[in-house]
Scaffold this motif. Structure first.
Motif, PDB file in Angstrom:
ATOM      1  N   GLY A 288       1.096   7.129  -6.695  1.00  0.00           N
ATOM      2  CA  GLY A 288       0.050   8.138  -6.879  1.00  0.00           C
ATOM      3  C   GLY A 288       0.576   9.549  -6.708  1.00  0.00           C
ATOM      4  O   GLY A 288       0.243  10.446  -7.481  1.00  0.00           O
ATOM      5  N   GLU A 289       1.440   9.757  -5.716  1.00  0.00           N
ATOM      6  CA  GLU A 289       2.005  11.089  -5.474  1.00  0.00           C
ATOM      7  C   GLU A 289       2.912  11.520  -6.622  1.00  0.00           C
ATOM      8  O   GLU A 289       2.873  12.674  -7.055  1.00  0.00           O
ATOM      9  CB  GLU A 289       2.769  11.098  -4.158  1.00  0.00           C
TER      10      GLU A 289
ATOM     11  N   LYS B 204       1.925   1.990  -3.474  1.00  0.00           N
ATOM     12  CA  LYS B 204       0.809   2.501  -4.263  1.00  0.00           C
ATOM     13  C   LYS B 204       0.629   3.988  -4.009  1.00  0.00           C
ATOM     14  O   LYS B 204       0.395   4.778  -4.927  1.00  0.00           O
ATOM     15  CB  LYS B 204      -0.480   1.749  -3.923  1.00  0.00           C
ATOM     16  N   ARG B 205       0.751   4.386  -2.749  1.00  0.00           N
ATOM     17  CA  ARG B 205       0.609   5.794  -2.375  1.00  0.00           C
ATOM     18  C   ARG B 205       1.728   6.624  -3.010  1.00  0.00           C
ATOM     19  O   ARG B 205       1.489   7.706  -3.537  1.00  0.00           O
ATOM     20  CB  ARG B 205       0.618   5.915  -0.849  1.00  0.00           C
ATOM     21  N   GLN B 206       2.958   6.110  -2.968  1.00  0.00           N
ATOM     22  CA  GLN B 206       4.090   6.826  -3.568  1.00  0.00           C
ATOM     23  C   GLN B 206       3.896   7.004  -5.068  1.00  0.00           C
ATOM     24  O   GLN B 206       4.170   8.085  -5.607  1.00  0.00           O
ATOM     25  CB  GLN B 206       5.398   6.067  -3.328  1.00  0.00           C
TER      26      GLN B 206
ATOM     27  N   GLU C 158       0.815  -1.219   0.000  1.00  0.00           N
ATOM     28  CA  GLU C 158       0.000   0.000   0.000  1.00  0.00           C
ATOM     29  C   GLU C 158       0.852   1.275   0.000  1.00  0.00           C
ATOM     30  O   GLU C 158       0.507   2.246  -0.669  1.00  0.00           O
ATOM     31  CB  GLU C 158      -0.956   0.009   1.197  1.00  0.00           C
ATOM     32  N   ASP C 159       1.971   1.282   0.742  1.00  0.00           N
ATOM     33  CA  ASP C 159       2.791   2.492   0.772  1.00  0.00           C
ATOM     34  C   ASP C 159       3.396   2.780  -0.601  1.00  0.00           C
ATOM     35  O   ASP C 159       3.545   3.937  -0.989  1.00  0.00           O
ATOM     36  CB  ASP C 159       3.872   2.413   1.857  1.00  0.00           C
TER      37      ASP C 159
END
Length: 80
Positions: free
Chosen positions: A50-51, A46-48, A43-44
């Motif tokens: 996206g950013e 995926k967040r990176q 998940e982390d």
């Protein structure tokens, strides 16, 4: 994020799709929509992703990096 269909992004999508076992067109649609749930990564990460994709300047820096260009060329030529 909207892909402009340039050769480098197409190569990157094709390579990533092969490695992930995902159709490059589906991967492109997921990335454009910001839907990373189909990616089999933590998940982390995926967040990176996206950013980075939201920051056009950072994305361009990454895509225009000469080392990445050489890597993409070697991977796509070796993968054909």
């Amino acid at each position: 994020m909207n892909f402009k269909g340039n050769a480098d992004t197409d190569k990157l999508l094709a390579f990533a799709g092969r490695k992930m076992g995902v159709d490059p067109d589906s991967l492109k649609k997921d990335i454009e929509s910001g839907n990373f749930q189909n990616l089999n990564i933590p998940e982390d990460k995926k967040r990176q992703i996206g950013e980075i994709l939201k920051d056009q300047e950072a994305l361009n820096k990454i895509l225009n990096n000469p080392n990445l260009q050489r890597l993409l060329d070697s991977l796509t030529k070796g993968g054909k």
